[in-house]
Design an enzyme around this catalytic site. Structure first.
Site, PDB file in Angstrom:
ATOM      1  N   THR A   1       0.885  -1.156   0.100  1.00 14.68           N
ATOM      2  CA  THR A   1       0.067   0.035   0.166  1.00 14.68           C
ATOM      3  C   THR A   1       0.853   1.289  -0.038  1.00 14.68           C
ATOM      4  OG1 THR A   1      -0.147   0.464   2.270  1.00 14.68           O
ATOM      5  CG2 THR A   1      -1.649  -1.147   1.603  1.00 14.68           C
TER       6      THR A   1
ATOM      7  N   ILE B   1       2.612  -0.868   5.230  1.00 15.68           N
ATOM      8  CA  ILE B   1       1.970   0.159   5.477  1.00 15.68           C
ATOM      9  C   ILE B   1       3.184   1.167   5.570  1.00 15.68           C
ATOM     10  CG2 ILE B   1       2.118   0.069   8.011  1.00 15.68           C
ATOM     11  CD1 ILE B   1      -0.308   1.383   8.198  1.00 15.68           C
TER      12      ILE B   1
ATOM     13  N   VAL C   1       6.595  -2.336   7.563  1.00 18.08           N
ATOM     14  CA  VAL C   1       6.678  -0.863   7.333  1.00 18.08           C
ATOM     15  C   VAL C   1       7.328  -0.167   6.587  1.00 18.08           C
ATOM     16  CG1 VAL C   1       7.243   1.158   9.173  1.00 18.08           C
ATOM     17  CG2 VAL C   1       6.328  -0.698  10.063  1.00 18.08           C
ATOM     18  N   LYS C   2       6.877   0.641   5.509  1.00 15.22           N
ATOM     19  CA  LYS C   2       7.608   1.228   4.544  1.00 15.22           C
ATOM     20  C   LYS C   2       8.246   2.330   4.670  1.00 15.22           C
ATOM     21  CE  LYS C   2       5.637   0.812   0.252  1.00 15.22           C
ATOM     22  NZ  LYS C   2       4.729   1.053  -0.763  1.00 15.22           N
ATOM     23  N   ILE C   3       9.273   2.563   4.472  1.00 13.63           N
ATOM     24  CA  ILE C   3      10.373   3.598   4.883  1.00 13.63           C
ATOM     25  C   ILE C   3      10.787   4.137   3.561  1.00 13.63           C
ATOM     26  CG2 ILE C   3      12.447   4.619   5.946  1.00 13.63           C
ATOM     27  CD1 ILE C   3      11.630   2.819   8.148  1.00 13.63           C
TER      28      ILE C   3
END
Length: 563
Positions: A49, A113, A144-146
């Site tokens: 996402t 996310i 967790v998207k960074i």
């Protein structure tokens, strides 16, 4: 046909070691069971996402309305509401994928996310929000998207060191990819010293693909020499193949081998932005050309469907000859004047700007729903407005507009194919049918870029409308007549004229909306004009055959009947 002979390109891709993920998530997918169907029928084993996807999800239907009203009644802020909405969706998806996560020992069954993209230049704030998202979702199969900004590299190391699984996103350049791998390894070293189980810490590095070709091709078109134009459509795959080579080489380094012995999992390459934007290119090329074992390919719904229908792939890693050709391609780009480092730097800035814009739109939508005017005291006014027909927003109108054109394009493709089969004496019709099929992919890709969902019932109606059109009076009830040719060509001419108007409308919007690609829309407009001219010639000729009078075109374009 026996089951053993049924073609299933996605099954072949999965069996070759490519993890198939979907680049989309919404409550419609979750609530209607569509996500489960994609898992069972399309071999989907993960979801990614981003802010654009969430903005699109929130704009569709009313599945979020009840939760927003409840949060407003509790006195939640807009930021708290936004966190609740997004984490609830991601948590629900994590639970859908939990069996896959368990079966693959944590490799797949993943849901991503993203941290607030406005924090991309602030490492400390990024770490703080990453920890908050990890704890809020509370599922082991979360990523967790960074973003892979320079500041993001520091955040990646810190977050991995705390035992959090990370999807590093917005990677465009080879140098930045190597830095991402180093940041991940440094985090694993710290996690090991802190006593974390390295086997439980997973990561992917999202290397963006199609946007590279879009920007490089734009620059090559500006240069416009034969040498430059011959290089179009190859930079994205070449760039990704070099990234895969870097991934393989990094795995052999002593540090990573020591980490692997301690239980660390490799940070797999993930091919992102795999929807093809140029209709002249095969619509599955960023899947077919990058089918390498140990990688992830996250596809928008249209690309997933296209590959399921007609995807093929060589399913082998790049050879030494492939790498040599790749290096020569980049040397050729430099010779004609394309600064590839400038390309990737610009794409990173553009990618962040797009996500920031989508996040702002998402936040504004939630704020609007959380405002007092949208509260219980405003329900009567809102109900009255709905009964009277509330004026749709600009985004809603654009979604309706593009879905209408997509439905028309779907019917037009069916009609063109039928006309080409019936009028075999006109070979240009077969080529036109092929072009119209390519053109139909353009609104799909534009809708993806604008985070607009496809109205499937409306598209289905487009197909039905074309079939109903076959019942137009033509002098015969159950067979064709010469008038059939004329009616079909006239219908196609009307459709192509409308399509050209759509491209011009979007071209005007491209002046202020960076998500739209002006050069691509210029190309589509020019091709629609050529299609219109061809159809007019064919229509005039068919009319002459139908009425039995030879005709010729006058110098001013009008039709003159010979007597």
């Amino acid at each position: 046909m026996t089951p053993s002979t049924v073609s299933d390109p996605l099954a072949d891709l999965s069996a070759a070691g490519v993890s198939i993920w979907l680049d989309d998530l919404s409550r419609e997918l979750l609530a209607d069971g569509e996500l489960g169907k994609l898992i069972a029928g399309r071999h989907v084993v993960g979801v990614t996402t981003n802010p654009t996807i969430f903005a699109s999800a929130l704009s569709r239907g009313d599945r979020y309305t009840e939760q927003l009203r409840s949060l407003r009644a509790q006195g939640a802020s807009a930021d708290d509401a936004l966190l609740a909405l997004t984490t609830d969706d991601v948590r629900a998806a994590c639970r859908v994928f939990a069996p896959i996560h368990e079966r693959t020992n944590g490799l797949d069954g993943r849901v991503s996310i993203e941290v607030d993209p406005r924090l991309a230049k602030d490492a400390d704030a990024t770490v703080e929000q990453a920890v908050k998202l990890w704890e809020e979702v509370g599922e082991p199969n979360l990523f967790v998207k960074i973003p892979a900004t320079r500041e993001g590299l520091t955040a990646i190391t810190e977050v991995v060191a705390r035992g959090i699984s990370v999807n590093v996103t917005l990677i465009f350049s080879l140098d930045r990819y190597r830095a991402v791998m180093d940041a991940h390894a440094a985090g694993l070293e710290r996690a090991l010293r802190a006593g974390h189980d390295l086997a439980a810490i997973h990561s992917v590095a999202s290397f963006f693909v199609s946007r590279v070709d879009a920007e490089v091709d734009r620059r090559l078109d500006v240069i416009a020499t034969p040498e430059a134009l011959a290089l179009k459509g190859r930079a994205a795959v070449a760039n990704a193949r070099l990234a895969y080579q870097a991934y393989e080489m990094a795995a052999m380094e002593p540090l990573r081998q020591r980490l692997a012995e301690a239980g660390a999992r490799p940070q797999r390459p993930l091919w992102a932005s795999t929807g093809v934007k140029n209709p002249d290119y095969p619509d599955t090329m960023y899947v077919s050309e990058l089918a390498m074992a140990g990688t992830v390919n996250t596809m928008p719904g249209s690309t997933l469907a296209a590959f399921a229908d007609h995807g093929t792939s060589s399913l082998h890693p790049p050879t030494a000859e492939d790498h040599a050709a790749t290096l020569e391609h980049f040397a050729a780009l430099e010779r004609v004047g394309v600064d590839f480092a400038d390309v990737t730097d610009g794409l990173e800035r553009e990618g962040l700007a797009k996500f920031e814009k989508s996040w702002a739109e998402l936040s504004a939508t939630v704020s609007r729903e959380m405002s007092p005017e949208s509260g219980a005291e405003g329900d009567a006014d809102r109900a009255s407005a709905e009964a009277a027909g509330r004026a749709p927003s600009g985004a809603e109108l654009l979604a309706i507009y593009l879905n209408d054109h997509l439905a028309g394009a779907t019917g037009g493709v069916q009609l063109a194919r039928r006309a080409a089969r019936a009028q075999r004496g006109e070979p240009e019709l077969a080529e036109l049918a092929r072009q119209l099929e390519q053109d139909r992919q353009s609104p799909l890709r534009i809708m993806e870029d604008l985070a607009i969902s496809t109205d499937r019932p409306k598209v289905a109606l487009g197909r039905l409308a074309e079939k109903a059109g076959r019942l137009k009076p033509n002098g015969r009830l159950f067979s064709r007549s010469p008038v059939s040719d004329v009616l079909e060509l006239e219908s196609l001419l009307i459709g192509v004229t409308a399509k050209a108007a759509c491209w011009r409308t979007l071209r005007a919007l491209a002046e202020t909306d960076e998500r739209l690609h002006a050069d691509h829309l210029d190309f589509l407009s020019e091709r629609a004009d050529s299609q219109t001219a061809l159809l007019e010639q064919l229509r005039v000729a068919a009319a002459a055959r139908a009425v039995g009078h030879p005709v010729q075109s006058a110098t001013d374009g009008s039709v003159v009947r010979r007597r």
